[in-house]
Write a protein that holds these residues in place. Structure first.
Motif, short mmCIF file in Angstrom:
data_model
loop_
_atom_site.label_atom_id
_atom_site.label_comp_id
_atom_site.label_asym_id
_atom_site.label_seq_id
_atom_site.Cartn_x
_atom_site.Cartn_y
_atom_site.Cartn_z
N THR A 66 0.88 -1.17 0.00
CA THR A 66 0.00 0.00 0.00
C THR A 66 0.91 1.22 0.00
O THR A 66 2.11 1.12 0.27
CB THR A 66 -0.91 0.03 1.25
N LYS A 67 0.36 2.39 -0.28
CA LYS A 67 1.17 3.62 -0.27
C LYS A 67 1.78 3.85 1.11
O LYS A 67 2.94 4.24 1.23
CB LYS A 67 0.33 4.82 -0.68
N ALA A 68 0.99 3.62 2.15
CA ALA A 68 1.47 3.83 3.52
C ALA A 68 2.61 2.86 3.85
O ALA A 68 3.62 3.27 4.45
CB ALA A 68 0.32 3.64 4.51
N ALA A 69 2.48 1.61 3.45
CA ALA A 69 3.53 0.62 3.72
C ALA A 69 4.81 0.96 2.96
O ALA A 69 5.92 0.80 3.50
CB ALA A 69 3.05 -0.77 3.35
N PHE A 70 4.67 1.44 1.74
CA PHE A 70 5.85 1.81 0.96
C PHE A 70 6.57 2.99 1.61
O PHE A 70 7.80 3.02 1.66
CB PHE A 70 5.47 2.13 -0.48
N LYS A 71 5.82 3.95 2.13
CA LYS A 71 6.42 5.09 2.84
C LYS A 71 7.15 4.62 4.09
O LYS A 71 8.23 5.11 4.42
CB LYS A 71 5.36 6.13 3.22
N GLU A 72 6.55 3.67 4.81
CA GLU A 72 7.18 3.12 6.00
C GLU A 72 8.48 2.40 5.65
O GLU A 72 9.47 2.50 6.36
CB GLU A 72 6.23 2.18 6.73
N LEU A 73 8.48 1.70 4.51
CA LEU A 73 9.69 1.03 4.05
C LEU A 73 10.78 2.03 3.73
O LEU A 73 11.94 1.85 4.11
CB LEU A 73 9.38 0.17 2.82
N GLU A 74 10.43 3.10 3.04
CA GLU A 74 11.41 4.13 2.68
C GLU A 74 11.97 4.83 3.91
O GLU A 74 13.11 5.29 3.89
CB GLU A 74 10.78 5.16 1.75
N ALA A 75 11.20 4.92 4.99
CA ALA A 75 11.64 5.61 6.20
C ALA A 75 12.62 4.77 7.03
O ALA A 75 13.30 5.32 7.90
CB ALA A 75 10.43 5.98 7.05
N LEU A 76 12.69 3.47 6.77
CA LEU A 76 13.59 2.61 7.53
C LEU A 76 15.04 2.88 7.14
O LEU A 76 15.33 3.34 6.03
CB LEU A 76 13.28 1.13 7.26
N GLU A 77 15.96 2.53 8.05
CA GLU A 77 17.37 2.64 7.70
C GLU A 77 17.71 1.57 6.66
O GLU A 77 17.00 0.58 6.51
CB GLU A 77 18.25 2.52 8.93
N ARG A 78 18.80 1.77 5.96
CA ARG A 78 19.15 0.94 4.81
C ARG A 78 19.25 -0.56 5.16
O ARG A 78 18.76 -1.41 4.41
CB ARG A 78 20.46 1.43 4.21
N SER A 79 19.85 -0.91 6.28
CA SER A 79 20.00 -2.32 6.65
C SER A 79 18.64 -2.98 6.90
O SER A 79 18.42 -4.14 6.52
CB SER A 79 20.89 -2.47 7.88
N ALA A 80 17.72 -2.25 7.52
CA ALA A 80 16.37 -2.77 7.76
C ALA A 80 15.61 -2.92 6.44
O ALA A 80 14.86 -3.88 6.26
CB ALA A 80 15.62 -1.86 8.72
N GLN A 81 15.82 -1.99 5.53
CA GLN A 81 15.18 -2.08 4.21
C GLN A 81 15.62 -3.35 3.50
O GLN A 81 14.79 -4.05 2.89
CB GLN A 81 15.54 -0.88 3.34
N LYS A 82 16.91 -3.67 3.58
CA LYS A 82 17.42 -4.88 2.92
C LYS A 82 16.78 -6.13 3.52
O LYS A 82 16.42 -7.05 2.78
CB LYS A 82 18.93 -4.95 3.05
N LEU A 83 16.64 -6.17 4.85
CA LEU A 83 15.99 -7.32 5.50
C LEU A 83 14.56 -7.49 5.01
O LEU A 83 14.12 -8.60 4.71
CB LEU A 83 15.98 -7.12 7.01
N VAL A 84 13.83 -6.39 4.95
CA VAL A 84 12.43 -6.42 4.54
C VAL A 84 12.32 -6.87 3.08
O VAL A 84 11.50 -7.72 2.75
CB VAL A 84 11.76 -5.06 4.77
N VAL A 85 13.15 -6.32 2.21
CA VAL A 85 13.10 -6.68 0.79
C VAL A 85 13.45 -8.15 0.59
O VAL A 85 12.82 -8.84 -0.21
CB VAL A 85 14.03 -5.76 -0.04
N GLN A 86 14.42 -8.67 1.34
CA GLN A 86 14.76 -10.09 1.25
C GLN A 86 13.57 -10.95 1.66
O GLN A 86 13.27 -11.97 1.04
CB GLN A 86 15.96 -10.42 2.15
N LYS A 87 12.88 -10.54 2.72
CA LYS A 87 11.71 -11.28 3.19
C LYS A 87 10.60 -11.24 2.15
O LYS A 87 9.94 -12.24 1.89
CB LYS A 87 11.23 -10.72 4.53
N VAL A 88 10.40 -10.09 1.54
CA VAL A 88 9.37 -9.94 0.50
C VAL A 88 9.66 -10.87 -0.68
O VAL A 88 8.76 -11.54 -1.18
CB VAL A 88 9.28 -8.47 0.04
N GLU A 89 10.92 -10.93 -1.10
CA GLU A 89 11.29 -11.81 -2.21
C GLU A 89 11.06 -13.27 -1.84
O GLU A 89 10.59 -14.06 -2.66
CB GLU A 89 12.75 -11.58 -2.60
#
Length: 85
Positions: free
Chosen positions: A6-29
């Motif tokens: 969702t737009k809100a979830a994408f904004k929350e992802l962008e607000a995370l620090e880079r290492s946390a973003q990588k963890l989340v993207v790996q989980k999504v994949e």
């Protein structure tokens, strides 16, 4: 399975620090490549009982699974202390 934010979830992802973003993207994949996304998550209870939770380090992805459309819709990404509020 297709994974959509969702737009809100994408904004929350962008607000995370880079290492946390990588963890989340790996989980999504990982979730997107599973034949059954429920096997990697956990059903929530109470008022959030229609949603599923996925763990990515200290962060939680709150998602809605639409079987008819083969979509996992990520509704919220938050630190585990704040994810269920």
């Amino acid at each position: 399975m297709e994974f959509v934010y969702t737009k809100a979830a994408f904004k929350e992802l962008e607000a995370l620090e880079r290492s946390a973003q990588k963890l989340v993207v790996q989980k999504v994949e990982e979730i997107a490549n599973l034949p059954n996304p429920r096997s990697a998550g956990k059903a929530l209870k109470g008022t959030l009982k229609t949603y599923w939770r996925y763990r990515a380090g200290d962060y939680r992805l709150i998602c809605d699974i639409c079987d008819e459309k083969c979509i996992v819709l990520c509704v919220k990404i938050a630190h585990r202390k704040e994810a269920y509020r």
